[in-house]
Motif scaffolding. Structure first.
Motif, PDB file in Angstrom:
ATOM      1  N   MET A   1       0.952  -1.143  -0.101  1.00  9.26           N
ATOM      2  CA  MET A   1       0.109  -0.163  -0.156  1.00  9.26           C
ATOM      3  C   MET A   1       0.725   1.110  -0.084  1.00  9.26           C
ATOM      4  SD  MET A   1      -2.966   0.961   2.780  1.00  9.26           S
ATOM      5  CE  MET A   1      -3.996   2.681   2.311  1.00  9.26           C
ATOM      6  N   LEU A   2       0.571   2.376  -0.950  1.00 13.46           N
ATOM      7  CA  LEU A   2       1.359   3.366  -0.998  1.00 13.46           C
ATOM      8  C   LEU A   2       1.209   4.141   0.107  1.00 13.46           C
ATOM      9  CD1 LEU A   2       3.055   5.231  -2.895  1.00 13.46           C
ATOM     10  CD2 LEU A   2       0.838   6.198  -3.755  1.00 13.46           C
ATOM     11  N   LYS A   3       2.446   4.471   0.721  1.00 13.85           N
ATOM     12  CA  LYS A   3       2.492   5.282   2.289  1.00 13.85           C
ATOM     13  C   LYS A   3       2.120   6.799   2.079  1.00 13.85           C
ATOM     14  CE  LYS A   3       4.870   6.122   6.393  1.00 13.85           C
ATOM     15  NZ  LYS A   3       6.409   5.787   6.821  1.00 13.85           N
ATOM     16  N   LYS A   4       1.268   7.487   2.546  1.00 17.78           N
ATOM     17  CA  LYS A   4       1.041   8.931   2.361  1.00 17.78           C
ATOM     18  C   LYS A   4       2.227   9.568   2.956  1.00 17.78           C
ATOM     19  CE  LYS A   4      -3.967   8.979   2.701  1.00 17.78           C
ATOM     20  NZ  LYS A   4      -5.000   9.561   3.484  1.00 17.78           N
ATOM     21  N   PRO A   5       2.701  10.849   2.415  1.00 18.94           N
ATOM     22  CA  PRO A   5       3.708  11.739   2.885  1.00 18.94           C
ATOM     23  C   PRO A   5       3.147  12.380   4.303  1.00 18.94           C
ATOM     24  CG  PRO A   5       2.685  13.066   1.222  1.00 18.94           C
ATOM     25  CD  PRO A   5       2.125  11.466   1.279  1.00 18.94           C
ATOM     26  N   GLY A   6       4.132  12.568   5.042  1.00 18.83           N
ATOM     27  CA  GLY A   6       4.002  13.189   6.284  1.00 18.83           C
ATOM     28  C   GLY A   6       3.208  14.708   6.082  1.00 18.83           C
ATOM     29  N   ILE A   7       2.757  15.181   7.169  1.00 13.50           N
ATOM     30  CA  ILE A   7       2.131  16.503   7.150  1.00 13.50           C
ATOM     31  C   ILE A   7       2.946  17.414   7.129  1.00 13.50           C
ATOM     32  CG2 ILE A   7       0.447  17.916   8.551  1.00 13.50           C
ATOM     33  CD1 ILE A   7      -0.788  15.219   7.253  1.00 13.50           C
ATOM     34  N   PHE A   8       2.624  18.602   6.244  1.00  9.17           N
ATOM     35  CA  PHE A   8       3.517  19.750   6.177  1.00  9.17           C
ATOM     36  C   PHE A   8       2.979  20.703   7.150  1.00  9.17           C
ATOM     37  CE2 PHE A   8       6.534  22.498   4.684  1.00  9.17           C
ATOM     38  CZ  PHE A   8       5.940  23.858   4.382  1.00  9.17           C
ATOM     39  N   SER A   9       3.842  21.327   8.003  1.00  9.31           N
ATOM     40  CA  SER A   9       3.578  22.227   9.159  1.00  9.31           C
ATOM     41  C   SER A   9       4.417  23.661   8.791  1.00  9.31           C
ATOM     42  CB  SER A   9       4.545  21.714  10.373  1.00  9.31           C
ATOM     43  OG  SER A   9       5.821  22.045  10.314  1.00  9.31           O
ATOM     44  N   GLY A  10       4.813  23.948   7.676  1.00 14.67           N
ATOM     45  CA  GLY A  10       5.545  25.198   7.077  1.00 14.67           C
ATOM     46  C   GLY A  10       6.719  25.310   7.273  1.00 14.67           C
ATOM     47  N   ASN A  64      -7.371  18.052  -2.968  1.00  8.54           N
ATOM     48  CA  ASN A  64      -7.641  17.770  -1.537  1.00  8.54           C
ATOM     49  C   ASN A  64      -6.637  16.779  -0.978  1.00  8.54           C
ATOM     50  OD1 ASN A  64     -10.542  18.762  -0.576  1.00  8.54           O
ATOM     51  ND2 ASN A  64     -10.829  18.738  -2.570  1.00  8.54           N
ATOM     52  N   TYR A  65      -6.054  16.037  -1.713  1.00  6.54           N
ATOM     53  CA  TYR A  65      -4.773  15.150  -1.169  1.00  6.54           C
ATOM     54  C   TYR A  65      -3.586  16.215  -0.825  1.00  6.54           C
ATOM     55  CZ  TYR A  65      -6.276  10.390  -2.423  1.00  6.54           C
ATOM     56  OH  TYR A  65      -6.770   9.391  -2.467  1.00  6.54           O
ATOM     57  N   VAL A  66      -3.575  17.314  -1.585  1.00  2.00           N
ATOM     58  CA  VAL A  66      -2.569  18.294  -1.123  1.00  2.00           C
ATOM     59  C   VAL A  66      -2.982  18.951   0.281  1.00  2.00           C
ATOM     60  CG1 VAL A  66      -1.197  20.332  -1.620  1.00  2.00           C
ATOM     61  CG2 VAL A  66      -1.672  18.700  -3.550  1.00  2.00           C
ATOM     62  N   LEU A  67      -4.294  19.542   0.114  1.00  2.00           N
ATOM     63  CA  LEU A  67      -4.874  20.067   1.396  1.00  2.00           C
ATOM     64  C   LEU A  67      -4.795  19.369   2.650  1.00  2.00           C
ATOM     65  CD1 LEU A  67      -7.879  21.748  -0.368  1.00  2.00           C
ATOM     66  CD2 LEU A  67      -5.860  23.055   0.743  1.00  2.00           C
ATOM     67  N   ILE A  68      -5.120  17.982   2.630  1.00  2.00           N
ATOM     68  CA  ILE A  68      -4.713  17.022   3.579  1.00  2.00           C
ATOM     69  C   ILE A  68      -3.654  16.822   4.193  1.00  2.00           C
ATOM     70  CG2 ILE A  68      -7.015  16.332   3.461  1.00  2.00           C
ATOM     71  CD1 ILE A  68      -6.168  13.572   2.385  1.00  2.00           C
ATOM     72  N   GLY A  69      -2.607  17.200   3.317  1.00  2.14           N
ATOM     73  CA  GLY A  69      -1.079  16.939   3.740  1.00  2.14           C
ATOM     74  C   GLY A  69      -0.861  18.247   4.469  1.00  2.14           C
ATOM     75  N   LEU A  70      -1.582  19.128   4.820  1.00  2.00           N
ATOM     76  CA  LEU A  70      -1.028  20.407   5.498  1.00  2.00           C
ATOM     77  C   LEU A  70      -1.470  20.316   6.988  1.00  2.00           C
ATOM     78  CD1 LEU A  70      -1.855  22.977   2.618  1.00  2.00           C
ATOM     79  CD2 LEU A  70       0.028  21.960   3.126  1.00  2.00           C
ATOM     80  N   VAL A  71      -1.115  20.785   8.016  1.00  2.00           N
ATOM     81  CA  VAL A  71      -1.497  20.813   9.359  1.00  2.00           C
ATOM     82  C   VAL A  71      -2.813  21.871   9.186  1.00  2.00           C
ATOM     83  CG1 VAL A  71       0.562  20.506  10.677  1.00  2.00           C
ATOM     84  CG2 VAL A  71      -0.061  23.164   9.647  1.00  2.00           C
ATOM     85  N   ASP A  72      -3.495  21.522  10.176  1.00  2.00           N
ATOM     86  CA  ASP A  72      -4.872  22.330  10.345  1.00  2.00           C
ATOM     87  C   ASP A  72      -4.997  23.936  10.011  1.00  2.00           C
ATOM     88  OD1 ASP A  72      -6.555  20.064  12.640  1.00  2.00           O
ATOM     89  OD2 ASP A  72      -6.029  19.678  10.624  1.00  2.00           O
ATOM     90  N   GLU A  73      -3.746  24.410  10.705  1.00  2.00           N
ATOM     91  CA  GLU A  73      -3.737  25.966  10.511  1.00  2.00           C
ATOM     92  C   GLU A  73      -3.329  26.307   9.055  1.00  2.00           C
ATOM     93  OE1 GLU A  73      -2.217  23.910  12.917  1.00  2.00           O
ATOM     94  OE2 GLU A  73      -2.522  24.873  14.701  1.00  2.00           O
ATOM     95  N   LEU A  74      -2.549  25.595   8.421  1.00  2.00           N
ATOM     96  CA  LEU A  74      -2.451  25.834   7.028  1.00  2.00           C
ATOM     97  C   LEU A  74      -3.384  25.649   5.994  1.00  2.00           C
ATOM     98  CD1 LEU A  74       1.405  25.112   6.809  1.00  2.00           C
ATOM     99  CD2 LEU A  74       0.363  27.361   7.130  1.00  2.00           C
ATOM    100  N   TYR A  75      -4.158  24.475   6.587  1.00  2.00           N
ATOM    101  CA  TYR A  75      -5.325  24.092   5.810  1.00  2.00           C
ATOM    102  C   TYR A  75      -6.370  25.150   5.818  1.00  2.00           C
ATOM    103  CZ  TYR A  75      -9.525  21.442   4.164  1.00  2.00           C
ATOM    104  OH  TYR A  75     -10.580  21.025   3.672  1.00  2.00           O
ATOM    105  N   ASN A  76      -6.527  25.681   6.956  1.00  2.00           N
ATOM    106  CA  ASN A  76      -7.555  26.706   7.187  1.00  2.00           C
ATOM    107  C   ASN A  76      -7.275  28.167   6.390  1.00  2.00           C
ATOM    108  OD1 ASN A  76      -9.100  25.062   8.801  1.00  2.00           O
ATOM    109  ND2 ASN A  76      -8.249  25.962  10.629  1.00  2.00           N
ATOM    110  N   VAL A  77      -5.943  28.283   6.145  1.00  2.00           N
ATOM    111  CA  VAL A  77      -5.572  29.336   4.953  1.00  2.00           C
ATOM    112  C   VAL A  77      -5.728  29.136   3.523  1.00  2.00           C
ATOM    113  CG1 VAL A  77      -3.517  30.758   4.705  1.00  2.00           C
ATOM    114  CG2 VAL A  77      -3.814  30.377   6.969  1.00  2.00           C
ATOM    115  N   TYR A  78      -5.375  27.823   3.250  1.00  2.00           N
ATOM    116  CA  TYR A  78      -5.220  27.721   1.787  1.00  2.00           C
ATOM    117  C   TYR A  78      -6.461  26.979   1.241  1.00  2.00           C
ATOM    118  CZ  TYR A  78      -0.337  28.995   2.165  1.00  2.00           C
ATOM    119  OH  TYR A  78       0.811  29.662   2.246  1.00  2.00           O
ATOM    120  N   PHE A  79      -7.382  26.470   2.087  1.00  2.00           N
ATOM    121  CA  PHE A  79      -8.364  25.563   1.492  1.00  2.00           C
ATOM    122  C   PHE A  79      -9.230  26.417   0.455  1.00  2.00           C
ATOM    123  CE2 PHE A  79     -11.267  27.550   4.511  1.00  2.00           C
ATOM    124  CZ  PHE A  79     -12.125  27.760   4.249  1.00  2.00           C
TER     125      PHE A  79
END
Length: 209
Positions: A1-10, A64-79
């Protein structure tokens, strides 16, 4: 199974980006960073419409794959960014050149940041939110009261009444509350401007009529 990359925090974008690119390549989604949606010619073409629907469906997943790869704070800015390509380009411009030695630079940018009347309020509030997120992820602590106070102080000259009114309420508000009120303030300005234009146009019609 393809592993998702870690979450980007900035931070460490240059490490996170190739992992996300590899992940999206295996899903056949990288093409949405370069392709444009299929165009529809005049007339009804069921096959072309189906191709466009399929493209939009896959592009939606890519974004949305890119968006869920961001921490919540960045997701709220870029969604709010509407397309996968625009989202990817925005992240590259913002973070690719800021991985090293950015802490002092971002603090200086924060201190110098002033909103101006020639840009929309919400676009500048978003820029300030991104800057605050960057500083927080670099290890500094800004409590919410400070963030609210800073946003109020950095509002443009035309917002002096809004600023003075909300200075006394800053301890009662969250950042989300303030952003909501700024959005209403900007919507009211746009509506008022439209009303003035309409009244002026009617006055001109009466005068010349």
């Amino acid at each position: 199974m393809l592993k998702k990359p870690g979450i980007f925090s900035g931070v460490k974008f240059k490490s996170w980006q190739p992992k996300m690119m590899f992940y999206l390549t295996n899903l056949n989604f990288m093409r949405f960073f370069t392709e444009s949606p299929p165009t529809l010619e005049e007339g009804v073409d069921v096959q072309a419409m189906s191709a466009l629907d399929a493209w939009k469906h896959s592009e939606y997943f890519c974004r949305n794959y890119v968006l869920i790869g961001l921490v919540d704070e960045l997701y709220n800015v870029y969604f709010r960014i509407p397309s996968a390509k625009e989202l990817w380009d925005t992240l590259e411009r913002k973070y690719k050149t800021e991985d090293t030695g950015t802490k002092k630079h971002n603090v200086t940018r924060f201190l110098d940041f002033k909103m101006i009347d020639s840009k929309t309020l919400m676009s500048q509030v978003q820029d300030l939110q991104i800057l605050i997120c960057d500083i927080i992820f670099e290890g500094m602590t800004f409590n919410e009261t400070f963030q609210v106070a800073a946003m109020i102080e950095k509002l443009p000259p035309s917002s002096v009444d809004f600023k003075n009114y909300h200075k006394h309420k800053r301890k009662e508000m969250t950042v989300e509350d303030l952003v909501f009120r700024v959005r209403i303030e900007e919507d009211n300005r746009v509506a008022l401007k439209g009303t003035k234009v309409e009244v002026s146009a009617k006055a001109n019609m009466v005068e010349h009529g």
